[in-house]
Design an enzyme around this catalytic site. Structure first.
Site, PDB file in Angstrom:
ATOM      1  N   ARG A 125       0.822  -1.230   0.000  1.00 40.87           N
ATOM      2  CA  ARG A 125       0.000   0.000   0.000  1.00 40.87           C
ATOM      3  C   ARG A 125       0.844   1.263   0.000  1.00 40.87           C
ATOM      4  O   ARG A 125       0.379   2.325  -0.368  1.00 40.87           O
ATOM      5  CB  ARG A 125      -0.872   0.023   1.253  1.00 40.87           C
ATOM      6  CG  ARG A 125      -1.985  -0.979   1.234  1.00 40.87           C
ATOM      7  CD  ARG A 125      -2.787  -0.850   2.499  1.00 40.87           C
ATOM      8  NE  ARG A 125      -3.588   0.367   2.462  1.00 40.87           N
ATOM      9  CZ  ARG A 125      -4.907   0.376   2.258  1.00 40.87           C
ATOM     10  NH1 ARG A 125      -5.543  -0.748   2.103  1.00 40.87           N
ATOM     11  NH2 ARG A 125      -5.566   1.504   2.224  1.00 40.87           N
TER      12      ARG A 125
ATOM     13  N   LYS B 268       4.290 -22.391  21.875  1.00 42.04           N
ATOM     14  CA  LYS B 268       5.258 -21.282  21.875  1.00 42.04           C
ATOM     15  C   LYS B 268       5.807 -21.128  23.281  1.00 42.04           C
ATOM     16  O   LYS B 268       5.188 -21.546  24.245  1.00 42.04           O
ATOM     17  CB  LYS B 268       4.575 -19.997  21.428  1.00 42.04           C
ATOM     18  CG  LYS B 268       4.073 -20.092  19.985  1.00 42.04           C
ATOM     19  CD  LYS B 268       4.187 -18.776  19.272  1.00 42.04           C
ATOM     20  CE  LYS B 268       3.723 -18.879  17.839  1.00 42.04           C
ATOM     21  NZ  LYS B 268       4.776 -19.186  16.890  1.00 42.04           N
TER      22      LYS B 268
ATOM     23  N   GLU C 135       8.487 -24.437  20.067  1.00 35.36           N
ATOM     24  CA  GLU C 135       9.186 -23.183  19.739  1.00 35.36           C
ATOM     25  C   GLU C 135       9.606 -22.497  21.026  1.00 35.36           C
ATOM     26  O   GLU C 135       8.859 -22.501  22.010  1.00 35.36           O
ATOM     27  CB  GLU C 135       8.265 -22.255  18.957  1.00 35.36           C
ATOM     28  CG  GLU C 135       7.882 -22.807  17.611  1.00 35.36           C
ATOM     29  CD  GLU C 135       7.074 -21.802  16.821  1.00 35.36           C
ATOM     30  OE1 GLU C 135       7.681 -20.925  16.197  1.00 35.36           O
ATOM     31  OE2 GLU C 135       5.835 -21.876  16.852  1.00 35.36           O
TER      32      GLU C 135
ATOM     33  N   HIS D 281       0.716 -27.899   9.779  1.00 38.05           N
ATOM     34  CA  HIS D 281       2.054 -28.496   9.868  1.00 38.05           C
ATOM     35  C   HIS D 281       2.031 -29.874  10.556  1.00 38.05           C
ATOM     36  O   HIS D 281       2.581 -30.839  10.034  1.00 38.05           O
ATOM     37  CB  HIS D 281       3.010 -27.595  10.650  1.00 38.05           C
ATOM     38  CG  HIS D 281       3.142 -26.205  10.099  1.00 38.05           C
ATOM     39  ND1 HIS D 281       3.056 -25.930   8.762  1.00 38.05           N
ATOM     40  CD2 HIS D 281       3.366 -25.007  10.707  1.00 38.05           C
ATOM     41  CE1 HIS D 281       3.222 -24.623   8.574  1.00 38.05           C
ATOM     42  NE2 HIS D 281       3.405 -24.051   9.735  1.00 38.05           N
TER      43      HIS D 281
ATOM     44  N   HIS E 241       4.803 -24.781   4.666  1.00 35.95           N
ATOM     45  CA  HIS E 241       6.264 -24.806   4.469  1.00 35.95           C
ATOM     46  C   HIS E 241       6.916 -26.017   5.137  1.00 35.95           C
ATOM     47  O   HIS E 241       8.022 -26.385   4.788  1.00 35.95           O
ATOM     48  CB  HIS E 241       6.908 -23.489   4.893  1.00 35.95           C
ATOM     49  CG  HIS E 241       7.069 -23.298   6.370  1.00 35.95           C
ATOM     50  ND1 HIS E 241       6.066 -22.849   7.174  1.00 35.95           N
ATOM     51  CD2 HIS E 241       8.135 -23.488   7.179  1.00 35.95           C
ATOM     52  CE1 HIS E 241       6.511 -22.769   8.416  1.00 35.95           C
ATOM     53  NE2 HIS E 241       7.767 -23.156   8.464  1.00 35.95           N
TER      54      HIS E 241
HETATM   55  C1  BG6 Z   1       4.332 -20.710  10.882  1.00 36.21           C
HETATM   56  C2  BG6 Z   1       3.529 -20.231  12.050  1.00 36.21           C
HETATM   57  O1  BG6 Z   1       3.514 -21.356   9.952  1.00 36.21           O
HETATM   58  O2  BG6 Z   1       5.325 -21.621  11.338  1.00 36.21           O
HETATM   59  C3  BG6 Z   1       4.420 -19.583  13.104  1.00 36.21           C
HETATM   60  O3  BG6 Z   1       2.558 -19.286  11.624  1.00 36.21           O
HETATM   61  C4  BG6 Z   1       5.533 -20.526  13.488  1.00 36.21           C
HETATM   62  O4  BG6 Z   1       3.672 -19.216  14.251  1.00 36.21           O
HETATM   63  C5  BG6 Z   1       6.240 -21.057  12.258  1.00 36.21           C
HETATM   64  O5  BG6 Z   1       6.432 -19.810  14.307  1.00 36.21           O
HETATM   65  C6  BG6 Z   1       7.234 -22.133  12.620  1.00 36.21           C
HETATM   66  O6  BG6 Z   1       7.983 -22.460  11.496  1.00 36.21           O
HETATM   67  P1  BG6 Z   1       9.450 -23.034  11.643  1.00 36.21           P
HETATM   68  O7  BG6 Z   1       9.837 -23.404  10.261  1.00 36.21           O
HETATM   69  O8  BG6 Z   1      10.287 -21.953  12.244  1.00 36.21           O
HETATM   70  O9  BG6 Z   1       9.328 -24.207  12.565  1.00 36.21           O
END
Ligand code: BG6
Length: 509
Positions: free
Chosen positions: A63, A354, A230, A254, A192
């Site tokens: 934006r 987390k 995490e 995931h 991912h």
């Molecule tokens: C993301 C989440 O998809 O994956 C995040 O939205 C998370 O909250 C992250 O921290 C973790 O990815 P990785 O690859 O660091 O384990």
């Protein structure tokens, strides 16, 4: 000058056929967190590795009113925040930056999509990738506007970030809209975790080697544990996270994708649909929730103040952007089963959170003990296969063997005592640091049109369908959310849940 002599520049109606060039990658959300932290660094790594196809143009959309040069400067500044080995040298950045451009757009304005269409028409690219890395509420807006501007051509691919929707209904609604505009083969739903090298290795381990397949079933496997822990808290994403929570952010996508990679049947070939068909069967076989299992087999928690990285840190409720009385979970642990021939009766445990005691992502496959013990062995010394995703990427096989310590202390004639030993395969050490990261791999797959590591709509819907009862249960659940101190392994109730089966989490062994 006669009309025959007119050049295309002087008379735009004379169209000079353009030679097809590489790709155009449009990053909606081009000034957002994901773009800075993941997408641009991944594209740069591909550039550095020489795998980014030549002739590519990366067009950040945002934006703000920025020139191309200002956009490149922002990116350059952000690169200083990534780890040293991944930072570009000046000459590398200068070369990479030639592919970076910026376009200011208001994503709700049709005229701005016309401007995008004109920018794209400057080149005749083989592939146009629309990467929608915006807030999920904008996914359908962008897709509909792309269609209205005629930008849903056969050479266009659309990438959608997770979470795709907020629940089952919203996921269906988004998928319905997207599929009215693009065919399934043009839609790349990204998770991912599927791009992580360890997940590729898991597929290789299971389907490229004969060793494990005969063991990979209920007769030999006692349980499977999936942990994505995490150390970080919600950082600057408090507002987004509070509307999402750990179940939607990590479990629905995931963790369930990892579970599929462990539990799926061998696909008939390595094509996208063959793989996705098998994952879908797993998701459909996940045991449905009952009021009783929802109560006993799902634990949610939220971090309170504690210590992390040796420093005192805030609790979730004190994080910026988080409402003071939020009930959003930052931790989930659950137990499920897969109701099919291969897995009947084998518990699968998933946990993620987390601000836990470490950054560790791993899958532990616990094998059954020997049917009859002829050696003395310590308790809980069953074989384990550990697939480490993070921080190191590798495989460990835990075996029992006669350890050195026993040999020294054994008295003649005593029966043999076994001790656990480990076979280690650390892929980071073996293959070095230049390995392809998850986003790098997945972005190249999109540009090349490979769908294997992307999620199909029916798969995604099946995953939402399975988590939906948990979401609904939490809406009416009057029990307070369980608190855990930052820097610990989560609420004790998660250990109690798994202990009821006679198991314990890997770090408690
Ligand atoms: C993301 C989440 O998809 O994956 C995040 O939205 C998370 O909250 C992250 O921290 C973790 O990815 P990785 O690859 O660091 O384990």
């Amino acid at each position: 000058m006669t009309s025959e002599q007119t050049t295309p520049q002087q008379n735009p109606s004379i169209v000079k056929p353009l030679k097809p060039e590489g790709f155009d990658l449009i990053l909606f959300g081009g000034t957002g967190d994901l773009t800075w932290r993941k997408l641009i660094p991944a594209l740069f790594q591909a550039f550095r590795h020489g795998t980014l196809p030549a002739g590519g143009r990366i067009l950040g959309v945002g934006r703000e009113d920025l020139t191309h040069e200002q956009y490149r400067e922002r990116i350059s500044a952000r690169f200083r925040e990534v780890d040293n080995a991944k930072q570009p040298r000046d000459d590398e950045f200068a070369a990479f930056a030639q592919q970076l451009f910026y376009l200011r757009m208001d994503l709700s304005k049709p005229d701005d999509y016309q401007a995008l269409a004109s920018t794209l028409a400057e080149r005749n690219t083989e592939t146009v990738v629309m990467y929608v890395a915006t807030a999920p509420s904008l996914f359908t807006v962008v897709v509909e506007q792309l269609a209205a501007a005629g930008l849903n051509t056969p050479k266009t691919r659309v990438v959608l970030e997770k979470p795709l929707g907020h629940d089952l209904d919203s996921n269906r609604a988004i998928n319905r809209t997207v599929r009215q505009v693009f065919s399934e083969s043009q839609i790349f739903r990204i998770d991912h975790y599927l791009g992580k090298p360890s997940v590729q290795n898991l597929f290789a381990l299971r389907f490229g080697n004969a060793l494990f397949e005969p063991l990979w079933r209920r007769e030999n496997i006692a349980s499977v544990e999936i942990t994505i822990a995490e150390e970080l808290g919600v950082e600057k994403r408090g507002e987004f996270y509070d509307n999402t929570g750990a179940l939607r952010d990590m479990v629905q996508n995931h963790a369930l994708q990892l579970l599929c990679a462990i539990a799926m049947e061998p696909p008939i070939n390595a094509h996208a649909d063959a793989i996705r068909d098998e994952k879908l069967k797993v998701l459909r076989s996940l045991r449905r929730w009952t009021p009783e299992t929802l109560n006993q087999h799902v634990v949610r928690g939220q971090y309170s103040a504690g210590m992390s990285f040796g420093k005192a840190v805030n609790g979730y409720l004190q994080e910026p952007g988080v409402p003071p009385h939020s009930h959003t979970e930052t931790y989930v642990a659950l137990r499920t089963e897969i109701d099919n021939w291969r897995w009947a009766g084998v518990p699968f445990y998933i946990r993620t959170g987390k601000r836990l005691a470490g950054r560790e992502a791993r899958i532990v496959v616990n094998f059954r003990p020997t049917p009859h013990a002829i050696f003395k062995a310590p308790q809980r010394a069953n074989n384990q296969l550990v697939i480490n995703l993070q921080p190191n990427d590798g495989l460990e096989m835990h075996l029992l063997a006669e350890g050195q310590a026993q040999r020294q202390t054994r008295t003649p004639g005593s029966s043999q005592t076994l001790a656990p030993v480990q076979l280690d395969l650390d892929f980071d050490t073996r293959f070095g640091s230049g390995r392809v990261g998850a986003y790098e791999r997945l972005l190249l797959d999109v540009i090349d049109g490979r769908l294997n590591l992307f999620v199909r709509s029916d798969e995604q819907e099946a995953a939402w369908r399975w988590v939906q009862p948990i979401l609904e249960n939490w809406q009416t659940d009057s029990n307070p959310i369980r608190s855990y101190a930052a820097g610990t392994w989560g609420p004790p109730a998660a250990s109690a849940m798994i202990a009821r089966d006679g198991h314990c989490w890997n770090e408690e062994r």
